[in-house]
Design a protein around this motif. Structure first.
Motif, PDB file in Angstrom:
ATOM      1  N   ALA A   8      44.900  31.135  34.735  1.00 43.46           N
ATOM      2  CA  ALA A   8      44.656  31.839  33.469  1.00 43.46           C
ATOM      3  C   ALA A   8      43.201  31.751  33.028  1.00 43.46           C
ATOM      4  N   ARG A   9      42.581  30.587  33.156  1.00 37.74           N
ATOM      5  CA  ARG A   9      41.193  30.423  32.704  1.00 37.74           C
ATOM      6  C   ARG A   9      40.246  31.293  33.512  1.00 37.74           C
ATOM      7  N   ALA A  10      40.487  31.439  34.818  1.00 36.94           N
ATOM      8  CA  ALA A  10      39.665  32.315  35.653  1.00 36.94           C
ATOM      9  C   ALA A  10      39.879  33.785  35.271  1.00 36.94           C
ATOM     10  N   ALA A  11      41.116  34.130  34.917  1.00 33.88           N
ATOM     11  CA  ALA A  11      41.381  35.493  34.440  1.00 33.88           C
ATOM     12  C   ALA A  11      40.615  35.753  33.144  1.00 33.88           C
ATOM     13  N   ASP A  12      40.520  34.731  32.292  1.00 32.20           N
ATOM     14  CA  ASP A  12      39.723  34.851  31.067  1.00 32.20           C
ATOM     15  C   ASP A  12      38.245  35.048  31.405  1.00 32.20           C
ATOM     16  N   ASP A  13      37.765  34.354  32.435  1.00 28.65           N
ATOM     17  CA  ASP A  13      36.376  34.526  32.875  1.00 28.65           C
ATOM     18  C   ASP A  13      36.119  35.974  33.276  1.00 28.65           C
ATOM     19  N   LEU A  14      37.056  36.543  34.012  1.00 24.82           N
ATOM     20  CA  LEU A  14      36.906  37.931  34.451  1.00 24.82           C
ATOM     21  C   LEU A  14      36.905  38.866  33.255  1.00 24.82           C
ATOM     22  N   GLU A  15      37.748  38.585  32.293  1.00 25.76           N
ATOM     23  CA  GLU A  15      37.782  39.407  31.070  1.00 25.76           C
ATOM     24  C   GLU A  15      36.449  39.294  30.316  1.00 25.76           C
ATOM     25  N   ASP A  16      35.881  38.092  30.267  1.00 25.69           N
ATOM     26  CA  ASP A  16      34.564  37.910  29.638  1.00 25.69           C
ATOM     27  C   ASP A  16      33.503  38.741  30.352  1.00 25.69           C
ATOM     28  N   ALA A  17      33.538  38.740  31.684  1.00 21.31           N
ATOM     29  CA  ALA A  17      32.578  39.532  32.460  1.00 21.31           C
ATOM     30  C   ALA A  17      32.774  41.023  32.194  1.00 21.31           C
ATOM     31  N   ARG A  18      34.038  41.444  32.121  1.00 20.52           N
ATOM     32  CA  ARG A  18      34.313  42.860  31.840  1.00 20.52           C
ATOM     33  C   ARG A  18      33.725  43.268  30.494  1.00 20.52           C
ATOM     34  N   HIS A  19      33.930  42.435  29.480  1.00 17.29           N
ATOM     35  CA  HIS A  19      33.383  42.740  28.147  1.00 17.29           C
ATOM     36  C   HIS A  19      31.854  42.781  28.172  1.00 17.29           C
ATOM     37  N   PHE A  20      31.246  41.821  28.864  1.00 23.57           N
ATOM     38  CA  PHE A  20      29.783  41.790  28.952  1.00 23.57           C
ATOM     39  C   PHE A  20      29.249  43.083  29.558  1.00 23.57           C
ATOM     40  N   TYR A  21      29.803  43.480  30.711  1.00 24.74           N
ATOM     41  CA  TYR A  21      29.299  44.680  31.389  1.00 24.74           C
ATOM     42  C   TYR A  21      29.663  45.954  30.645  1.00 24.74           C
ATOM     43  N   GLU A  22      30.784  45.967  29.976  1.00 22.56           N
ATOM     44  CA  GLU A  22      31.157  47.151  29.195  1.00 22.56           C
ATOM     45  C   GLU A  22      30.180  47.355  28.037  1.00 22.56           C
ATOM     46  N   ALA A  23      29.674  46.256  27.478  1.00 23.91           N
ATOM     47  CA  ALA A  23      28.686  46.349  26.396  1.00 23.91           C
ATOM     48  C   ALA A  23      27.350  46.895  26.905  1.00 23.91           C
ATOM     49  N   GLN A  24      27.104  46.746  28.215  1.00 26.36           N
ATOM     50  CA  GLN A  24      25.858  47.257  28.785  1.00 26.36           C
ATOM     51  C   GLN A  24      25.902  48.776  28.954  1.00 26.36           C
ATOM     52  N   ALA A  25      27.060  49.275  29.388  1.00 24.78           N
ATOM     53  CA  ALA A  25      27.228  50.722  29.591  1.00 24.78           C
ATOM     54  C   ALA A  25      28.721  51.029  29.697  1.00 24.78           C
ATOM     55  N   PRO A  26      29.173  52.096  29.037  1.00 27.43           N
ATOM     56  CA  PRO A  26      30.593  52.453  29.109  1.00 27.43           C
ATOM     57  C   PRO A  26      31.042  52.651  30.562  1.00 27.43           C
ATOM     58  N   GLY A  27      32.166  52.041  30.896  1.00 28.85           N
ATOM     59  CA  GLY A  27      32.734  52.159  32.241  1.00 28.85           C
ATOM     60  C   GLY A  27      32.255  51.085  33.199  1.00 28.85           C
ATOM     61  N   LEU A  28      31.158  50.409  32.873  1.00 29.67           N
ATOM     62  CA  LEU A  28      30.623  49.392  33.776  1.00 29.67           C
ATOM     63  C   LEU A  28      31.545  48.175  33.848  1.00 29.67           C
ATOM     64  N   GLY A  29      32.189  47.836  32.757  1.00 25.48           N
ATOM     65  CA  GLY A  29      33.126  46.715  32.757  1.00 25.48           C
ATOM     66  C   GLY A  29      34.294  46.966  33.690  1.00 25.48           C
ATOM     67  N   GLN A  30      34.809  48.191  33.679  1.00 25.68           N
ATOM     68  CA  GLN A  30      35.922  48.536  34.564  1.00 25.68           C
ATOM     69  C   GLN A  30      35.480  48.469  36.026  1.00 25.68           C
ATOM     70  N   ARG A  31      34.275  48.945  36.318  1.00 23.40           N
ATOM     71  CA  ARG A  31      33.770  48.883  37.694  1.00 23.40           C
ATOM     72  C   ARG A  31      33.595  47.432  38.144  1.00 23.40           C
ATOM     73  N   CYS A  32      33.152  46.579  37.233  1.00 27.80           N
ATOM     74  CA  CYS A  32      33.023  45.155  37.538  1.00 27.80           C
ATOM     75  C   CYS A  32      34.385  44.566  37.905  1.00 27.80           C
ATOM     76  N   THR A  33      35.385  44.854  37.109  1.00 28.81           N
ATOM     77  CA  THR A  33      36.732  44.344  37.361  1.00 28.81           C
ATOM     78  C   THR A  33      37.252  44.824  38.710  1.00 28.81           C
ATOM     79  N   ILE A  34      37.065  46.078  39.009  1.00 33.92           N
ATOM     80  CA  ILE A  34      37.516  46.631  40.295  1.00 33.92           C
ATOM     81  C   ILE A  34      36.805  45.940  41.451  1.00 33.92           C
ATOM     82  N   SER A  35      35.516  45.684  41.299  1.00 33.46           N
ATOM     83  CA  SER A  35      34.749  45.013  42.341  1.00 33.46           C
ATOM     84  C   SER A  35      35.243  43.582  42.572  1.00 33.46           C
ATOM     85  N   VAL A  36      35.523  42.866  41.499  1.00 34.62           N
ATOM     86  CA  VAL A  36      36.030  41.496  41.631  1.00 34.62           C
ATOM     87  C   VAL A  36      37.421  41.508  42.261  1.00 34.62           C
TER      88      VAL A  36
END
Length: 102
Positions: A8-36
C-alpha cells in the motif's frame, strides 16, 4: 516469472508521483503511471537482477526518474517503495528505513 506485489505505501508513492507530474502538465501524471506499470510488468521477469541498495534491489524507471525498490520473497517480488531519485539521498534513505521489513 515472479508475482509482483505492490504494498500500500508503494502504491501511495506512485499516486504522489502521478499528482506531481499531473501538476506539471495535464496528462503527464497518467503517462507516468502507465510507464511505472509497464516497468512493474517487466519486473516480474527481471526480479533480482538489479543492483542492491541496503536491503532492497532498485529498478530504475528512467523516463520519470523513479526508483522502484523491492525485495524477493519466495515466488513474490514485493515492491516496497517507488521514489523520485532526484530527491535528496538522505530523504530517500529515511523513506526506505521507514518501510516494513517484509
Amino acid at each position: 516469472m515472479k508475482n509482483v506485489v505492490v504494498i500500500a505505501r508503494a502504491a501511495d508513492d506512485l499516486e504522489d508521483a502521478r499528482h506531481f507530474y499531473e501538476a506539471q502538465a495535464p496528462g503527464l501524471g497518467q503517462r507516468c503511471t502507465i510507464s511505472v506499470l509497464a516497468s512493474l510488468t517487466k519486473l516480474s521477469e527481471l526480479s533480482g537482477v538489479h543492483a542492491q541498495f541496503g536491503r532492497y534491489h532498485r529498478m530504475i524507471e528512467k523516463t520519470y526518474h523513479l526508483g522502484i525498490y523491492y525485495r524477493e520473497a519466495g515466488e513474490d517480488t514485493l515492491v516496497l517503495a517507488i521514489l523520485d531519485l532526484r530527491r535528496d539521498p538522505n530523504w530517500i534513505r529515511k523513506q526506505l528505513q521507514q518501510r516494513p521489513n517484509l
